[in-house]
Design a protein around this motif. Sequence first.
Motif, PDB file in Angstrom:
ATOM      1  N   LEU A   1       0.831  -1.199   0.000  1.00 25.87           N
ATOM      2  CA  LEU A   1       0.000   0.000   0.000  1.00 25.87           C
ATOM      3  C   LEU A   1       0.865   1.248   0.000  1.00 25.87           C
ATOM      4  N   ILE A   2       0.478   2.194  -0.837  1.00 28.22           N
ATOM      5  CA  ILE A   2       1.006   3.562  -0.757  1.00 28.22           C
ATOM      6  C   ILE A   2      -0.158   4.439  -0.309  1.00 28.22           C
ATOM      7  N   PHE A   3       0.063   5.186   0.752  1.00 28.10           N
ATOM      8  CA  PHE A   3      -0.984   6.000   1.352  1.00 28.10           C
ATOM      9  C   PHE A   3      -0.523   7.453   1.394  1.00 28.10           C
ATOM     10  N   SER A   4      -1.486   8.380   1.313  1.00 29.76           N
ATOM     11  CA  SER A   4      -1.143   9.782   1.507  1.00 29.76           C
ATOM     12  C   SER A   4      -2.367  10.568   1.964  1.00 29.76           C
ATOM     13  N   ARG A   5      -2.189  11.367   2.984  1.00 25.71           N
ATOM     14  CA  ARG A   5      -3.193  12.336   3.409  1.00 25.71           C
ATOM     15  C   ARG A   5      -2.679  13.716   3.005  1.00 25.71           C
ATOM     16  N   PHE A   6      -3.150  14.188   1.859  1.00 26.17           N
ATOM     17  CA  PHE A   6      -2.809  15.534   1.366  1.00 26.17           C
ATOM     18  C   PHE A   6      -1.320  15.724   1.092  1.00 26.17           C
ATOM     19  N   GLY A   7      -0.643  14.666   0.629  1.00 29.85           N
ATOM     20  CA  GLY A   7       0.779  14.799   0.357  1.00 29.85           C
ATOM     21  C   GLY A   7       1.161  14.659  -1.100  1.00 29.85           C
TER      22      GLY A   7
END
Length: 278
Positions: free
Chosen positions: A115-121
Amino acid sequence: MTGNEQQAEYWNGAVGERWVAMQDTLDAGMADIAAKALSFARVKPGMLVIDIGCGCGTTALALAEMVGPQGAVTGVDISMPMLGHAKARAASAKSAAIFVHADASDYAFKPENDLIFSRFGVMFFADPAAAFANIRKALKPGGRLVFACWRTAPENAWAAVPFAAARDLLPEQPPADPTAPGPFALADSARVKNILEKAGFKNIRIEKLDTNMYMGAGLDAAVDMSTKAGPLARALGGIDDDALKGKIRARVKDALAKYQTADGVQAPAACWLVEAGN
């Protein structure tokens, strides 16, 4: 100076330091968004995860708890001030999350992650299709990309209302390029889909998230947030006139009054939740 170099300079200077100082405030403001994005990501124990634009480490620390000791989480960011804070928080929490100072658009990822995750990045790349293509290299076959990004500025009252209230008092602002690197660069869902397809992603799913930004317990705290983070904060960067700043604060306070509730100042926030397969 390239777009990504400009972003690195921006986030490694006073803005990065300010976001470190505001970490608790911003985390409280985006708590509902982070929770819903993490739920959308369907994180499981044992996963290997990359957190892109991890900032001060909040979502990376949460992800590390979710994947447990059999998994691993690596946070990636270009901001040294924020990464330093993230590392200190991880050490204090005895978290296994690790943090890497890198530009995700050209970092040499290993193709091993679930998984690759991002919160507003992920809204700040000069060449987003190329950046996402590089990020995709971090996924193993069957891996997924999940991120949250802002929809349009007018849909996000937490950002739009303070800026509009102060607009006539601000220095003249250059015409906005809606696709330039910045918080609202991925506001167009059709553009997001096109970028991800060009980057090689498949099975793209984009869902709306309508929620609120918690801006503080009272109006003064909400004004502080508005003048330190978001479009108004950037526009205020060149103003040294304390009297003018006071006038702007008064305007913003009046404009945000309609969002005061028994549970603090809650202004509308509008995001996309995006998922794509490798």
